[in-house]
Each structure stands twice: as C-alpha cells, then as structure tokens.
Scaffold this active site. Structure first.
Site, PDB file in Angstrom:
ATOM      1  N   ASP A   1       0.852  -1.199   0.000  1.00  0.00           N
ATOM      2  CA  ASP A   1       0.000   0.000   0.000  1.00  0.00           C
ATOM      3  C   ASP A   1       0.886   1.247   0.000  1.00  0.00           C
ATOM      4  O   ASP A   1       1.668   1.466   0.925  1.00  0.00           O
ATOM      5  CB  ASP A   1      -0.900   0.003   1.233  1.00  0.00           C
ATOM      6  CG  ASP A   1      -2.071   0.965   1.102  1.00  0.00           C
ATOM      7  OD1 ASP A   1      -1.866   2.079   0.581  1.00  0.00           O
ATOM      8  OD2 ASP A   1      -3.176   0.602   1.518  1.00  0.00           O
TER       9      ASP A   1
ATOM     10  N   PHE B   1      -4.540  -9.157  15.820  1.00  0.00           N
ATOM     11  CA  PHE B   1      -3.473  -8.909  16.787  1.00  0.00           C
ATOM     12  C   PHE B   1      -3.538  -7.541  17.469  1.00  0.00           C
ATOM     13  O   PHE B   1      -2.810  -7.295  18.420  1.00  0.00           O
ATOM     14  CB  PHE B   1      -2.107  -9.081  16.108  1.00  0.00           C
ATOM     15  CG  PHE B   1      -1.837 -10.488  15.678  1.00  0.00           C
ATOM     16  CD1 PHE B   1      -1.591 -11.476  16.613  1.00  0.00           C
ATOM     17  CD2 PHE B   1      -1.848 -10.828  14.335  1.00  0.00           C
ATOM     18  CE1 PHE B   1      -1.347 -12.782  16.232  1.00  0.00           C
ATOM     19  CE2 PHE B   1      -1.607 -12.128  13.933  1.00  0.00           C
ATOM     20  CZ  PHE B   1      -1.356 -13.111  14.887  1.00  0.00           C
ATOM     21  N   GLU B   2      -4.392  -6.649  16.976  1.00  0.00           N
ATOM     22  CA  GLU B   2      -4.508  -5.313  17.568  1.00  0.00           C
ATOM     23  C   GLU B   2      -5.964  -4.843  17.495  1.00  0.00           C
ATOM     24  O   GLU B   2      -6.732  -5.310  16.658  1.00  0.00           O
ATOM     25  CB  GLU B   2      -3.617  -4.298  16.836  1.00  0.00           C
ATOM     26  CG  GLU B   2      -2.124  -4.495  17.033  1.00  0.00           C
ATOM     27  CD  GLU B   2      -1.648  -4.133  18.439  1.00  0.00           C
ATOM     28  OE1 GLU B   2      -2.338  -3.338  19.113  1.00  0.00           O
ATOM     29  OE2 GLU B   2      -0.597  -4.639  18.848  1.00  0.00           O
TER      30      GLU B   2
ATOM     31  N   HIS C   1       2.297   8.719   4.985  1.00  0.00           N
ATOM     32  CA  HIS C   1       1.357   9.772   5.370  1.00  0.00           C
ATOM     33  C   HIS C   1       1.894  10.604   6.540  1.00  0.00           C
ATOM     34  O   HIS C   1       1.619  11.800   6.648  1.00  0.00           O
ATOM     35  CB  HIS C   1       0.006   9.174   5.749  1.00  0.00           C
ATOM     36  CG  HIS C   1      -0.866   8.841   4.581  1.00  0.00           C
ATOM     37  ND1 HIS C   1      -1.160   9.748   3.582  1.00  0.00           N
ATOM     38  CD2 HIS C   1      -1.516   7.689   4.240  1.00  0.00           C
ATOM     39  CE1 HIS C   1      -1.951   9.187   2.681  1.00  0.00           C
ATOM     40  NE2 HIS C   1      -2.183   7.937   3.056  1.00  0.00           N
TER      41      HIS C   1
ATOM     42  N   GLU D   1      -5.834  -7.251  25.325  1.00  0.00           N
ATOM     43  CA  GLU D   1      -4.444  -6.823  25.436  1.00  0.00           C
ATOM     44  C   GLU D   1      -4.307  -5.472  26.130  1.00  0.00           C
ATOM     45  O   GLU D   1      -3.308  -5.220  26.823  1.00  0.00           O
ATOM     46  CB  GLU D   1      -3.816  -6.752  24.038  1.00  0.00           C
ATOM     47  CG  GLU D   1      -2.319  -6.521  24.030  1.00  0.00           C
ATOM     48  CD  GLU D   1      -1.725  -6.630  22.633  1.00  0.00           C
ATOM     49  OE1 GLU D   1      -0.498  -6.461  22.494  1.00  0.00           O
ATOM     50  OE2 GLU D   1      -2.486  -6.891  21.670  1.00  0.00           O
TER      51      GLU D   1
ATOM     52  N   THR E   1      -8.080  -1.934   1.599  1.00  0.00           N
ATOM     53  CA  THR E   1      -7.589  -2.993   0.715  1.00  0.00           C
ATOM     54  C   THR E   1      -8.201  -4.347   1.043  1.00  0.00           C
ATOM     55  O   THR E   1      -8.828  -4.971   0.170  1.00  0.00           O
ATOM     56  CB  THR E   1      -6.051  -3.061   0.766  1.00  0.00           C
ATOM     57  OG1 THR E   1      -5.511  -1.805   0.350  1.00  0.00           O
ATOM     58  CG2 THR E   1      -5.529  -4.156  -0.150  1.00  0.00           C
TER      59      THR E   1
ATOM     60  N   HIS F   1      -1.241  11.058  -1.315  1.00  0.00           N
ATOM     61  CA  HIS F   1      -0.813  10.072  -2.304  1.00  0.00           C
ATOM     62  C   HIS F   1      -0.204  10.771  -3.514  1.00  0.00           C
ATOM     63  O   HIS F   1      -0.387  11.977  -3.712  1.00  0.00           O
ATOM     64  CB  HIS F   1      -2.002   9.230  -2.766  1.00  0.00           C
ATOM     65  CG  HIS F   1      -2.593   8.403  -1.675  1.00  0.00           C
ATOM     66  ND1 HIS F   1      -3.833   7.801  -1.767  1.00  0.00           N
ATOM     67  CD2 HIS F   1      -2.115   8.060  -0.445  1.00  0.00           C
ATOM     68  CE1 HIS F   1      -4.090   7.130  -0.665  1.00  0.00           C
ATOM     69  NE2 HIS F   1      -3.072   7.279   0.161  1.00  0.00           N
TER      70      HIS F   1
ATOM     71  N   SER G   1      -6.991   4.174  -1.531  1.00  0.00           N
ATOM     72  CA  SER G   1      -6.761   2.730  -1.521  1.00  0.00           C
ATOM     73  C   SER G   1      -8.012   1.910  -1.797  1.00  0.00           C
ATOM     74  O   SER G   1      -7.896   0.747  -2.196  1.00  0.00           O
ATOM     75  CB  SER G   1      -6.172   2.308  -0.169  1.00  0.00           C
ATOM     76  OG  SER G   1      -4.882   2.855   0.002  1.00  0.00           O
TER      77      SER G   1
ATOM     78  N   ASP H   1      -1.042  -0.028  -4.847  1.00  0.00           N
ATOM     79  CA  ASP H   1      -2.315   0.590  -5.217  1.00  0.00           C
ATOM     80  C   ASP H   1      -2.100   2.011  -5.740  1.00  0.00           C
ATOM     81  O   ASP H   1      -2.787   2.473  -6.635  1.00  0.00           O
ATOM     82  CB  ASP H   1      -3.294   0.587  -4.050  1.00  0.00           C
ATOM     83  CG  ASP H   1      -2.657   1.004  -2.722  1.00  0.00           C
ATOM     84  OD1 ASP H   1      -1.457   1.334  -2.692  1.00  0.00           O
ATOM     85  OD2 ASP H   1      -3.373   0.992  -1.701  1.00  0.00           O
TER      86      ASP H   1
END
Length: 508
Positions: A47, A275-276, A326, A221, A160, A438, A97, A363
């Site tokens: 990306d 995972f997050e 970014h 977490e 995406t 972008h 994207s 992309d």
C-alpha cells in the site's frame, strides 16, 4: 591519468558490469513462457509502494546488511515480468486505496472512498450502493472451489482487505458505530459485519478487534485503554458469531503470538487472527513476543490454504508502508517495505512457480522524492552532500507535502546536527499538511509463474483482476481452462461444472 589503484578498481567494475549484463541477457534468452493454469494466486500489495519507495527500500535493505545498498537485489526484483499500471479513479486524478482496490481486485474503476461498488455508487450515499455491487477475485476463486485468505498489517476492515469481501459506499464504515443513522435506515451494513456475511474466507489475519465487539467490551491486550475497547452499537460480538458459524470445522481465533504459534496448519480449517484493536504496529516497533511479522503470518496462511487440492487465492498487504508515508516518516515506510519483501520471499519459498502465479504491486504512490546527488553507499536516510542556496543541508528523501513543513520566517531548519536516520524523524516537505498525500504516477506490477507474461506494458489498474482470473481460470473468462494445464492435470468435469454455473461477476 588516474592513479593505478583507482584505474584497477574501475577496470574491475567494468569487467563485472559486462559479466552481469551478459548473464542477465542469457537469462532473458533462456526464459520460456509458463502457460499453465495457475492453481494458486498470491497477490502481494504494498500500500503506497510507489517506484521511489521500492528503490529507496532496496538501498535500505542492503545497508541493513552493511552493504552499499544500490546493487542490492530484493526478492521482488527477481520477478521476470513487469509492467506499469495507471491508478487514477473515475472521479479523481490521484486515487485512494479503496478505489484502487476495487480496480485491481474487481476489474472495475470506481469513485474515491468507495469499496466493492462501481462508479454509479457515490461516496457516503447509501442508496446509490444498491444494485451497483461488484465482486472480487477472492470471491471468484472461492466460487471455483479454492481456499481464500487475506493477510494485512492494517485492520482487516481497512480499504484494501475490505474490497475482497465488502460492498460499501464508504470505506470508513468499519463498524455500525462509524455509519450515519440514515445509511443504517436505508439498509446499508458495516464492513466488519460483511466480513462474516458475504464470503466464506478461510484465513483472516490482521488487526481490527474493536470493530468486532460490542461497545465497551474490554480489549484483552489493553483492558484499561478505552480507545481500544469494542465499538459496535448493535450488541453483536462478531468474533463469537464467526466461531458459531464454523461448528463442525476446526476454526481458531487468536489475538496473540503464543496462541498463533500454537495453531497447527495441518489440522486447521479456518483461522481468524486479530493482533490489535486497530492497525498493527510498525514492524520496527512490533513486540515480537506478542505479534508475528508479516512474513510469519504469510507463512501460516499459505500452509493452511495450500491443503486444498484445487489451490488458493491469497492477498497479502503491506498496509503500513502507506501510513509511514502519510506521517512523512520515511524510515518507517521503508522498513515496512523491507518487511513486506521478506514476506514475498517466504511466499515464493513455500510455493511452486510452475503452478503459482505471484504478483507484487502497489495501489498508488506518494508525494515522495529521492534527490540531491548523494554519494554511493551514503545512508538512504541521510543528507545530501550538496547544500541548498540557503547554505543549509537537506535529506536525500523528502516529501512534496505533509507534516514536515518546517519553514519559519522564510528559513528552513538547520539539520546538520539532527539524526535523520531515526525512525521518528519527519522528512521535510514543501507544503504544510497534517498528513502527506498520495502520488498519481503509475505503479509497477511484477509477476512470475503461470501466465506472468500477461502483466506487461502500460495497463489500466483494473486489468489486473481480469488477467489474474484468466490465468487462474476463475470468474467469467474460462478460455484458459480449455488449453492450459494445472499442475499437469486435466480440468475436465470441474471446468464443465464451472461453465454450467458461471455468473456475471464483476460488471454492470
């Protein structure tokens, strides 16, 4: 005349260059087209990984191994076929994207900020979405009997990965809490809920826990962080719902490294690994005891998916390359690209090129420049040896716009004593913006495996979906089934079944 040592060095360089050129030429002459039907398709999507990013990351990868860097060969550099893709969306010269993902996954150019819909759908307007949905190559592959998966370093509801399974007038409708009341009343649904509803995806790996659980649900977490807690207003616990949908199958949900490592690919039918709460951490900030690398998640996905004798489709996204750019943190973006290239290497290691089509592309690019005549071997994150007209140095890598604009009283900052190689350094930019934009130039597509020669020249980005589908004999165009070979076996009755059931999949 030159001193003897320099003359000898230049002579050696000349000889080496000629040898390398001759070797590369012979390799090209010896190359034979692989016209097999692609049993497997792996799409590696960086990306925001424009060509400048690839070049800079190549140098960084070499310098990470104490080399000069410029001559380094990344895994993606070894792909024998290459082309360029035009990235504009229907309504903007420079895309986002989601519009680009709809192009290369669904074969249809569309409007900015929309997901899995054609250009008749308008950004944020729910009622324009209905009847204008388009499906992706992931669904075509699933309909053809293949296993399918998505691996990303962002949230799995991000633009995406979302385009593989969702249809939404807004890419920002991650959960129902992110949707306007009017859109919900008109019958539109959030992206997270569509992850369960639309397509039976075998492997889902990334982040995005908070969009899957009811409002106020503590994150396992980060239980004390309110921003990480569940967001859903409809009370649904989509992770539990997903598990209930897989009764009778071996379906594993994991959120940490220990449980992920315990997943046995040989006995696992489905895997959801989040995972997050949101996006994953940048690779250089990742806690390896809690979160696996993108190469490791790619390996787990392939080992699960490859059990299907009909093959698989896998999307692997290096999504935080874009986010590093970014923030105008070039170090972050480039280290993410190196980690992404390691995932490409792992993918090639685990598959057979004779039956697996592997693509690497982006992309879109970024407003990212590589400039200033630096010497060979100079740190790619360092400063140009040439000063500006204001007698101040500048970095080799800079941005056209973004948060790095630091001109005060018409003077640039003096960075002679600044560590520009720090992961937190924000590169200078020409125009002040909160977040860098972008870029609009063409992006590369690199290919190897069955029908890789189809990825050539300068094409519309939407060409990618059609070429992948043709190579893999999925979707509407099944001509390749009649003439190609899949791992040396006939497709016979399976092809006839596909032809009998074929549907209009991606165009209105």
């Amino acid at each position: 005349s030159l001193p003897p040592l320099i003359s000898l060095s230049l002579s050696h360089t000349d000889t080496l260059s000629k040898a390398q050129g001759a070797k590369a030429l012979q390799a090209a002459l010896n190359r034979k087209l692989n016209t097999n039907v692609a049993k497997n398709i792996m799409l590696f999507l960086g990306d925001g990984m424009g060509i400048t990013t690839i070049t800079a990351a190549r140098i960084l990868k070499g310098q990470m191994h104490n080399q000069s860097g410029e001559e380094t060969v990344m895994t993606m550099d070894t792909f024998p076929h290459a082309g360029l893709l035009k990235t504009y969306s229907v309504d903007f010269q420079i895309p986002d994207s989601s519009s680009t993902a709809t192009a290369y996954l669904c074969g249809v150019k569309t409007n900015l900020n929309t997901v899995g819909v054609n250009a008749a759908a308008r950004n944020g307007i729910c009622k324009t979405q209905k009847g204008n949905e388009v499906t992706s190559i992931l669904k075509w592959a699933k309909d053809a009997g293949k296993s399918v998966g998505i691996v990303t370093t962002t949230r799995v509801q991000h633009a995406t990965p979302a385009t593989t399974y969702a249809h939404s007038a807004s890419r920002k409708w991650y959960s129902d809490a992110d949707m306007p009341v009017s859109a919900k009343k008109e019958g539109c649904t959030d992206i997270a809920s569509q992850l369960l509803k639309n397509t039976d995806i075998d492997v889902i790996i990334g982040g995005g826990r908070k969009y899957m659980t009811p409002k106020g649900t503590w994150d396992p977490e980060y239980p004390r962080d309110l921003a990480s807690s569940g967001k859903r207003q409809d009370g649904r616990h989509l992770i539990s719902d997903w598990q209930k949908m897989k009764v009778g199958k071996v379906a594993r949900y994991v959120w940490n490294r220990t449980d992920f490592d315990a997943v046995d690919p040989d006995t696992t039918d489905y895997l959801m690994a989040l995972f997050e709460p949101g996006d994953l951490r940048f690779d250089v900030e990742r806690d390896p005891t809690m979160d696996p690398s993108i190469a490791e998640t790619t390996e787990k996905a392939i080992r699960i998916l490859s059990k299907n004798p009909k093959g698989f489709f896998l999307l692997v996204e290096g999504g935080r390359i874009d986010q590093g750019h970014h923030a105008s943190r070039a170090s972050m973006a480039l280290h993410e690209t190196v980690a992404f290239d390691n995932a490409v290497a792992k993918g090639l290691e685990l598959t057979n090129e004779e039956e697996t089509l592997t693509l690497v592309t982006a992309d879109h690019s970024h407003a990212f420049t590589f400039n200033g005549y630096p010497f060979r071997g100079q740190s790619i994150l360092g400063k140009s040896p040439l000063y500006g007209k204001d007698m101040l140095p500048y970095t080799t890598l800079m941005y056209g716009n973004g948060p790095g604009y630091k001109v005060v009283d018409n003077k640039r900052p003096d960075i002679r004593k600044v560590d520009t190689q720090s992961k937190d350094y924000v590169q200078l930019s020409a125009v002040p913006l909160d977040t860098e934009t972008h870029g609009g130039e063409d992006v590369a597509v690199l290919a190897r495996g069955p029908m890789a020669h189809l990825f050539h020249g300068v094409q519309e980005q939407s060409y990618l979906a059609h070429a992948m589908a043709y190579a893999g004999c999925v979707g509407r165009d099944l001509r390749h089934c009649e003439s190609g070979e899949e791992g040396g076996t006939e497709r016979g009755p399976f092809v006839l079944l596909l032809l009998f059931n074929k549907k209009v999949l991606c165009a209105k």
